[in-house]
Design an enzyme around this catalytic site. Structure first.
Site, PDB file in Angstrom:
ATOM      1  N   PHE A 124       0.913  -1.224   0.162  1.00 43.44           N
ATOM      2  CA  PHE A 124       0.100  -0.104  -0.155  1.00 43.44           C
ATOM      3  C   PHE A 124       0.889   1.068   0.003  1.00 43.44           C
ATOM      4  CE2 PHE A 124      -2.404   3.223   1.962  1.00 43.44           C
ATOM      5  CZ  PHE A 124      -3.501   3.256   1.065  1.00 43.44           C
ATOM      6  N   ASP A 196       2.785  -5.092   8.910  1.00 45.78           N
ATOM      7  CA  ASP A 196       1.545  -4.216   8.663  1.00 45.78           C
ATOM      8  C   ASP A 196       0.495  -5.019   8.579  1.00 45.78           C
ATOM      9  OD1 ASP A 196      -0.610  -2.881   7.567  1.00 45.78           O
ATOM     10  OD2 ASP A 196       0.528  -1.319   6.738  1.00 45.78           O
TER      11      ASP A 196
HETATM   12  C1  LIG Z   1      -1.884  -1.736   4.286  1.00 50.96           C
HETATM   13  C2  LIG Z   1      -2.025  -0.503   4.460  1.00 50.96           C
HETATM   14  N1  LIG Z   1      -1.458   0.345   5.464  1.00 50.96           N
HETATM   15  C3  LIG Z   1      -1.677   1.582   5.869  1.00 50.96           C
HETATM   16  C4  LIG Z   1      -2.790   2.081   5.605  1.00 50.96           C
HETATM   17  C5  LIG Z   1      -3.082   3.688   5.755  1.00 50.96           C
HETATM   18  O1  LIG Z   1      -3.100   3.601   6.964  1.00 50.96           O
HETATM   19  P1  LIG Z   1      -3.418   5.370   7.688  1.00 50.96           P
HETATM   20  O2  LIG Z   1      -4.451   6.030   6.638  1.00 50.96           O
HETATM   21  O3  LIG Z   1      -4.004   5.046   8.893  1.00 50.96           O
HETATM   22  O4  LIG Z   1      -2.127   6.087   7.758  1.00 50.96           O
HETATM   23  C6  LIG Z   1      -3.590   1.463   4.616  1.00 50.96           C
HETATM   24  C7  LIG Z   1      -5.085   2.147   4.087  1.00 50.96           C
HETATM   25  O5  LIG Z   1      -5.851   1.586   3.477  1.00 50.96           O
HETATM   26  C8  LIG Z   1      -3.460   0.092   4.085  1.00 50.96           C
HETATM   27  O6  LIG Z   1      -4.246  -0.589   3.281  1.00 50.96           O
END
Ligand SMILES: Cc1ncc(COP(=O)(O)O)c(C=O)c1O
Length: 411
Positions: A124, A196
């Site tokens: 992501f 993550d």
């Molecule tokens: C794998 C992953 N990490 C991080 C995030 C974004 O996180 P945040 O908006 O809480 O910083 C997302 C959002 O969809 C995601 O899919």
């Protein structure tokens, strides 16, 4: 495979009663819980109580009388068993991006002398952006590892790697890494592992302690249903509870915040990841949302997630293949998260046409229609009916009509 089969699956589903724990509009087939989870019933009254009785009536005394100060740690402790962690190892607070930044810098500080961070190009985007920014901040190098091109991560590890940062479930294609296997390989190379688990927490049986992972982050608004912009969580393995050194050394991560000392003395365990004041209405909403998991075994959640995606994959093959639409998802259970994508050139219009027909999924560039299967509130008949509506859209050409192909800001 007809609708009766899906009805039978619903009848024998041990989790079927959980849908009543959510407020979902009548008739809506919601297959986007991997983007924004549905509203659990207890959240409305909890947030109202926080506004009316706590903030509105008791004001600043609420920090003590309503447990505001301890809430991020308490909610972390409630969330911890859902991701296979001990209660002190998880806290909630900032967004996933910010949690990731803090933990990546901390990981690099635990491996001084090593100059490389390994991550994947298919992350992501926020994960790649934060890894790159941490590398610039600390003068490190990013090494990109693609599991498709180099299946064994050991082939890209050496004694210069400080930390490996990966998304457990890929946000687009739903491919899932082997949490324990990858972590072991990373440890063999002397590096730290940071997962993550945004796309797995609440849908897949994540086992952070069992995998022996060092650090992890995950968001609160997908399968954990904490609401838009819900606080994300951070996990710290017990072996780092007293040594982790994260860079945003704010007073909420201090061992004794109200001593108001000049110098920073970190708290222990996941509390030392805290930085400053967090949005407590968000933490309260997440706290109430997690009650939807009360008494629920994650093994049952995972089994249902696989049964839902199995059914979807079978129906897509049976009903959509004739229209040239195929599913993009690992067939192997051990490699599949809780979502399935369909690839088609008119994916954007397809998703919009389905939304008009009360089936909510989302679009991901360049040609993917993505459907998430939240095991707590998705029924097997929803899967069946969604595929039937997909057939209708494809046969009528609704996905090619201008009202469905015009792009909105959020896709
Ligand atoms: C794998 C992953 N990490 C991080 C995030 C974004 O996180 P945040 O908006 O809480 O910083 C997302 C959002 O969809 C995601 O899919």
């Amino acid at each position: 495979m007809d609708r009766t089969h899906a009805e039978d699956l619903d009848r024998s589903d041990p989790l079927r009663h959980l849908r009543d724990r959510f407020e979902l509009p009548d008739g809506l087939i919601y297959l986007d819980g991997n983007s924004l989870g549905a509203l659990p019933r207890g959240v409305r009254s909890r947030v109202h109580a926080m506004i009316d009785d706590e903030w509105g009536r008791d004001l600043v005394a609420s920090w003590n009388t309503h447990g505001w100060w301890d809430l991020p740690a308490a909610v972390g402790a409630t969330l911890a068993p859902l991701v296979g962690a001990g209660p002190a190892s998880v806290s909630v607070g900032d967004s996933t991006s910010v949690q990731l930044f803090k933990l990546l810098v901390a990981a690099a500080r635990l491996r001084p002398g090593r100059r490389t961070i390994v991550t994947e190009p298919g992350n992501f985007p926020t994960d790649s952006y934060i890894v790159s920014s941490v590398a610039r901040t600390l003068g490190l190098t990013v090494r990109w590892w693609s599991a498709e091109e180099t299946p064994d991560i050991r082939d890209v590890l050496d004694d210069d790697v400080a930390v490996v940062s990966l998304c457990h479930v890929d946000y687009r294609l739903g491919r899932m890494h082997d949490g324990a296997g990858v972590t072991a390989a990373v440890h063999d190379a002397g590096a730290l592992m940071l997962w993550d688990v945004c796309h797995s927490a609440g849908a897949v049986d994540v086992d952070l302690d069992g995998w022996d992972t060092d650090l992890a982050v995950g968001c609160g608004y997908k399968y954990l249903n904490g609401g838009p912009g819900a606080p994300a969580f951070a996990y710290v393995h017990p072996r780092w509870h007293d040594t982790l050194d994260q860079p945003i050394a704010g007073w909420h991560g201090h061992a004794d915040p109200f001593a108001l000392e000049r110098d920073y003395r970190p708290a222990t365990a996941a509390l030392r990841v805290q930085a400053g004041s967090v949005s407590l209405l968000g933490v309260g909403a997440l706290s109430a949302a997690l009650e939807a998991f009360d008494g629920v075994a994650m093994a049952d959640v995972r089994a249902k997630s696989l049964a839902l995606t199995d059914l979807f994959l079978t129906l897509v093959e049976e009903r959509l293949a004739a229209h040239g639409v195929a599913a993009e998802a690992p067939r192997e259970h051990a490699r599949r998260g809780s979502q399935v994508c369909l690839r088609l050139p008119e994916a954007y219009g397809f998703v919009q046409a389905l939304i008009r027909r009360q089936v909510v999924g989302d679009f991901r560039e360049p040609d993917l229609a993505r459907f998430g299967f939240a095991p707590l509130y998705t029924r097997f008949v929803n899967v069946h009916d969604a595929v039937e509506r997909m057939v209708t859209v494809l046969e009528s050409g609704e996905h090619e009509r201008p009202e469905n192909t015009a792009r909105a800001a959020v896709t």
